[in-house]
Write a protein that holds these residues in place. Sequence first.
Motif, short mmCIF file in Angstrom:
data_model
loop_
_atom_site.label_atom_id
_atom_site.label_comp_id
_atom_site.label_asym_id
_atom_site.label_seq_id
_atom_site.Cartn_x
_atom_site.Cartn_y
_atom_site.Cartn_z
N HIS A 1 27.86 -9.94 6.72
CA HIS A 1 26.47 -11.01 7.04
C HIS A 1 25.98 -10.56 5.53
O HIS A 1 24.83 -12.31 4.91
CB HIS A 1 26.11 -10.89 8.37
N PHE B 1 27.34 -11.10 2.30
CA PHE B 1 27.08 -12.54 1.80
C PHE B 1 25.79 -13.16 1.68
O PHE B 1 25.44 -13.95 0.86
CB PHE B 1 27.50 -13.53 3.27
N ARG B 2 24.58 -12.60 2.81
CA ARG B 2 23.34 -13.23 2.23
C ARG B 2 22.61 -12.53 1.04
O ARG B 2 21.97 -14.01 0.44
CB ARG B 2 22.75 -12.63 3.29
N PHE C 1 24.98 -12.59 -2.11
CA PHE C 1 24.96 -13.18 -2.45
C PHE C 1 24.92 -14.41 -2.54
O PHE C 1 24.60 -14.97 -4.29
CB PHE C 1 26.64 -13.31 -1.63
N SER C 2 24.49 -15.27 -1.38
CA SER C 2 24.22 -16.61 -0.97
C SER C 2 22.79 -16.80 -2.15
O SER C 2 22.25 -17.87 -2.36
CB SER C 2 24.03 -17.20 0.50
N THR C 3 21.77 -15.03 -1.88
CA THR C 3 20.65 -14.99 -2.32
C THR C 3 20.55 -15.42 -4.08
O THR C 3 19.80 -16.60 -4.83
CB THR C 3 19.90 -14.44 -1.60
N ILE D 1 22.76 -16.55 -5.53
CA ILE D 1 23.99 -17.76 -6.39
C ILE D 1 23.10 -18.57 -6.40
O ILE D 1 22.44 -19.88 -7.60
CB ILE D 1 25.13 -18.20 -5.33
N ILE D 2 22.13 -18.94 -5.66
CA ILE D 2 21.21 -20.34 -5.75
C ILE D 2 19.84 -19.80 -6.18
O ILE D 2 19.53 -21.53 -6.63
CB ILE D 2 20.58 -19.89 -4.00
N THR E 1 27.13 -26.26 -4.28
CA THR E 1 26.49 -24.84 -3.45
C THR E 1 26.46 -24.71 -1.66
O THR E 1 27.19 -23.56 -1.57
CB THR E 1 25.18 -24.44 -4.58
N THR E 2 25.91 -25.68 -1.32
CA THR E 2 25.27 -25.40 -0.12
C THR E 2 27.09 -25.76 0.44
O THR E 2 27.32 -25.11 1.27
CB THR E 2 24.60 -26.81 0.28
N LEU F 1 29.19 -23.01 0.27
CA LEU F 1 28.52 -21.32 0.60
C LEU F 1 29.00 -21.47 2.01
O LEU F 1 29.02 -20.73 3.03
CB LEU F 1 26.54 -21.53 0.72
N TYR G 1 31.09 -18.73 4.50
CA TYR G 1 30.68 -18.75 5.75
C TYR G 1 31.71 -18.40 7.16
O TYR G 1 32.41 -17.56 7.60
CB TYR G 1 29.25 -18.38 5.83
#
Length: 356
Positions: A290, A293-294, A296-298, A300-301, A330-331, A334, A338
Amino acid sequence: MIVMEKILIIYIDIDDDLGRIGIKTPVIGGCEAYKAIKIAEEKIPTDSDLNTMIVAYNIFKKMHDNGQDVEIAFISGSEGSSLESQLEFSRKLDEVIKKVNPSRAIVVYDSPEDAKAIPIIQSRLPIAGIERVLVEQYRGVEETYVLLGRYIKKALSEPRFSRIFLGVPGIILFILGLFSLLNLTAYAGPIIMMVVATALIIRGLGIDDLIENWWENSTIMVIVSIIALIAVIAGIINGYFVFIGLKSYDAVTELQVLLSISPYIVFASVVLFGGKAVNRIIAKDVKVWHDIFRIFSTVIIYYIIVIVARNLEENPAEVGLQTIYSLSITTLVLISIYILMNIIEKYKFNPTSATS
């Protein structure tokens, strides 16, 4: 045959005032309680704690003389944070219950701080009665000075009060002295206001207790939180210098200010998520993904926002649809990743839930 239930009279001393005068708790039994009261009469004759102890003992004596099955206990917490005090009180309460084996409890206390222990007692025993002792203070000059002296002593000796009553004035005096040496007294006022405001926010929201709890349970999280805070402050300072260097003010230039701050915010977020991931790895918690992933997402965004912002500076007219398209794709990606990872976690690491 009627079985008489056993009632336990509990005097609450959540901040361990008894410990400071040499009385080790829990104090169990009428004889031991009487001895503790005699010690308190010598050490703290004007303190409200003594009055509360006497009230608890008198309730015990009255019920005992009436033939009821009753026992008395003085239980304290600790001098540490609010959470530490409650945990210590809880431990001692369990010890008393194990020895006395009561059916119900009568609680005696004198301060709002002590009242925090009532839910703890209620989680173990039905409460038959609650007695709050309010000590009436006389208006004479001597009594006023005694009362004032007692509160001053409490403010200087107890850690949770001394942090505010000694720590904050100490910082203010240090700032005044330092700024006077540097001939920057014009800036001392705003800085002092910020220090006082910060102290009020920290104490009012219980942030100091939260940090102390974090430090006890996870030193890593405290360290990364400090690093993240420094990064955010550095980002705000950098954004300020970019702002005062702008020659014109419009949407594009304001975007430059935000972009100058955003790397620091992203870094702070990654550090916090990384610290939490390390904690989970140490605890061998499968949910570490988790936090990864956060992170990675941060990243990428942030990368997409930077690209869109640069295109906005070059060609503002054509960037609207591109921004919506990029962020939407992107959303969706992701969210899909998830959901997929959650399904894998559920069926791979919780097989019982899959078959139920």
